[in-house]
Design a protein around this motif. Structure first.
Motif, PDB file in Angstrom:
ATOM      1  N   ALA A   1      22.958   2.076 149.958  1.00 16.40           N
ATOM      2  CA  ALA A   1      23.725   1.143 150.788  1.00 16.40           C
ATOM      3  C   ALA A   1      25.219   1.448 150.712  1.00 16.40           C
ATOM      4  N   ARG A   2      25.716   1.733 149.496  1.00 13.51           N
ATOM      5  CA  ARG A   2      27.134   2.033 149.325  1.00 13.51           C
ATOM      6  C   ARG A   2      27.533   3.315 150.053  1.00 13.51           C
TER       7      ARG A   2
ATOM      8  N   TYR B   1      29.009  -4.320 155.554  1.00 13.75           N
ATOM      9  CA  TYR B   1      28.372  -3.968 154.280  1.00 13.75           C
ATOM     10  C   TYR B   1      28.233  -5.196 153.385  1.00 13.75           C
TER      11      TYR B   1
ATOM     12  N   ARG C   1      24.810  -7.372 152.026  1.00 17.81           N
ATOM     13  CA  ARG C   1      24.574  -7.682 150.617  1.00 17.81           C
ATOM     14  C   ARG C   1      24.555  -9.183 150.359  1.00 17.81           C
TER      15      ARG C   1
ATOM     16  N   THR D   1      22.128  -2.106 154.988  1.00 17.41           N
ATOM     17  CA  THR D   1      22.392  -2.581 153.625  1.00 17.41           C
ATOM     18  C   THR D   1      21.336  -3.582 153.188  1.00 17.41           C
TER      19      THR D   1
END
Length: 450
Positions: free
Chosen positions: A310-311, A376, A380, A298
């Motif tokens: 990334a998602r 995740y 971020r 991510t």
């Protein structure tokens, strides 16, 4: 330099190729405590099993703190690797090594100074108290090697290389297994032998890693002048690493409190929670590994301005982690006796452990979801959310529930085992809602920019 491109190609394939070495390395690292417990259980008595089980809970706090702090380096290095700013990455590496040398000294002093009051606070059984003291004191001397290895591994993973950390820990694991049997079985050193084996193997792992990287074309040259801390980078690493480390600490403290409650129930219950903690580590390895891999991937993709990739990596990662965790859940439901029997043949330990294993194993499933979501979010740099979420789960939910059920259901280990999956389930729900909320806002911003 052995770097993988985490921002291109098939998402599922890239994630697996990067995460599998993570998983193998974590399996090998987890074998430290498991082999210690296995060897002690085979050649020593229940008091030694309880000593290693309780001592491991203490050392795991230190390991979690260091892992949390170094994960900050993985994320920051990954971000600047994603944007291809290699000169700044070199400064991050030099700062990381220097800072963690100081951290190692502080942690060693703290463990040696506070181990007795901590073990007293944990209601460590009298039969195993001095043995636990020996285990913790010897392990404390290896903190410099724990910090060194974790720093090197975090930096390599931030650079996109998860294979070499696996190689270094593999060497340490093999040596640890050999030394465990030699020192315990043949030299009769018992609990002290298992702790000494761990320290020696960790030192070999770190030294080998440094020598190996110096001889290869690694980004960092290991010259004395390169070990220079930059104030701005220290603050940046602290801003990411300290909240992650704090959330790990809160979770560990909550499980340490569970150990305290179980210790007050006697040596058999203490052995059960110690054995259970070994399986917790292995059953949750896929989730832990995928969480760390997601943090690095991510960070790379956010640095490369690819948030959608990334998602998508998150949903792939969660699927992989759940599939692996389910295997351990099935084992715990079908044959918990065989799980406990790997570490102890004592009929009292097995009888006490069966209801606890059947109920607490539901946490394997819940944790797979929570860990991936947090990995995740950490990648971020939504660090404050994960810190507040994990701390709330530990301090406001898990500890009060352990206190209440420990007070009213002290002899019902099955009831105590239900606490962890219940808390993790709640955490999974509110964290998933937050991730979906953030994703909707991200897509709205992306549409506005275009």
């Amino acid at each position: 330099m052995n770097e993988n491109n985490l921002t291109e190609g098939s998402i599922g394939k890239t994630l697996l190729l990067f995460a599998v070495p993570f998983l193998i390395a974590n399996v090998l690292q987890s074998l430290y405590g498991a082999v210690d417990l296995f060897v002690v259980g085979k050649y020593c008595g229940a008091e030694s099993v309880a000593a290693v089980a309780t001592g491991t809970q203490v050392t795991m706090i230190v390991t979690s703190l260091v892992a949390g702090l170094t994960l900050g380096s993985t994320i920051i290095v990954g971000q600047y690797m994603g944007s291809r700013d290699y000169d700044y990455v070199k400064k991050i590496i030099g700062t990381t090594f220097t800072a963690f040398a100081v951290v190692a000294l502080v942690l060693t002093a703290a463990m040696l100074l506070f181990e007795r009051p901590l073990l007293t606070l944990m209601h460590t059984p009298a039969e195993s108290f001095e043995l636990t003291m020996q285990y913790v004191a010897i392990c404390a001397l290896g903190n410099i090697f724990i910090c060194g290895y974790n720093s090197i591994s975090a930096i390599l993973r931030g650079c996109g290389d998860s294979k070499r950390p696996m190689m270094f820990i593999g060497l340490a694991c093999v040596l640890n297994i050999i030394l465990d049997f030699v020192l315990v079985k043949y030299f009769g050193m018992g609990v002290s032998g298992t702790a000494l084996a761990t320290v020696i193997s960790q030192s070999v792992s770190m030294i080998t890693a440094v020598v190996y990287l110096k001889k290869r074309e690694f980004l960092f040259d290991f010259r004395p002048s390169s070990f220079r801390p930059y104030g701005a980078i220290v603050r940046k690493l602290a801003a990411v690493g300290i909240p992650i480390s704090f959330q790990e600490l809160m979770v560990r403290i909550s499980f340490l409190y569970l150990t305290t409650v179980m210790n007050s129930c006697g040596v058999y219950a203490a052995a059960v929670v110690g054995i259970s903690s070994r399986y917790d580590v292995f059953a949750m390895l896929s989730a832990t590994s995928m969480s760390n891999a997601l943090a690095a991937i991510t960070a790379h993709n956010m640095g490369a301005k690819k948030p959608e990739r990334a998602r998508k990596s998150l949903w792939y990662g969660m699927t992989f982690a759940l599939a692996a965790s389910l295997l351990f859940w099935v084992w715990a439901q079908v044959s918990p006796e065989s799980m406990i029997g790997v570490f102890s043949k004592d009929e009292n330990v097995i009888a006490a452990g069966v209801p606890f294993f059947r109920s607490c194993s539901y946490d394997y499933i819940m944790v797979a979801i929570v860990f991936c979501l947090n990995g995740y979010l950490n990648g971020r740099q939504k660090i404050i959310w994960t810190m507040v979420s994990c701390s709330a789960g530990a301090l406001l939910l898990r500890i009060p529930m352990v206190y209440y059920f420990g007070l009213h259901y002290a002899n019902d280990l099955g009831m105590l085992g239900k606490i962890a999956p219940f808390v993790s389930g709640l955490m999974a729900c509110y964290t998933l809602i937050y991730v979906l909320y953030e994703g909707r806002h991200d897509r709205a911003r992306e549409c506005a920019e275009h």
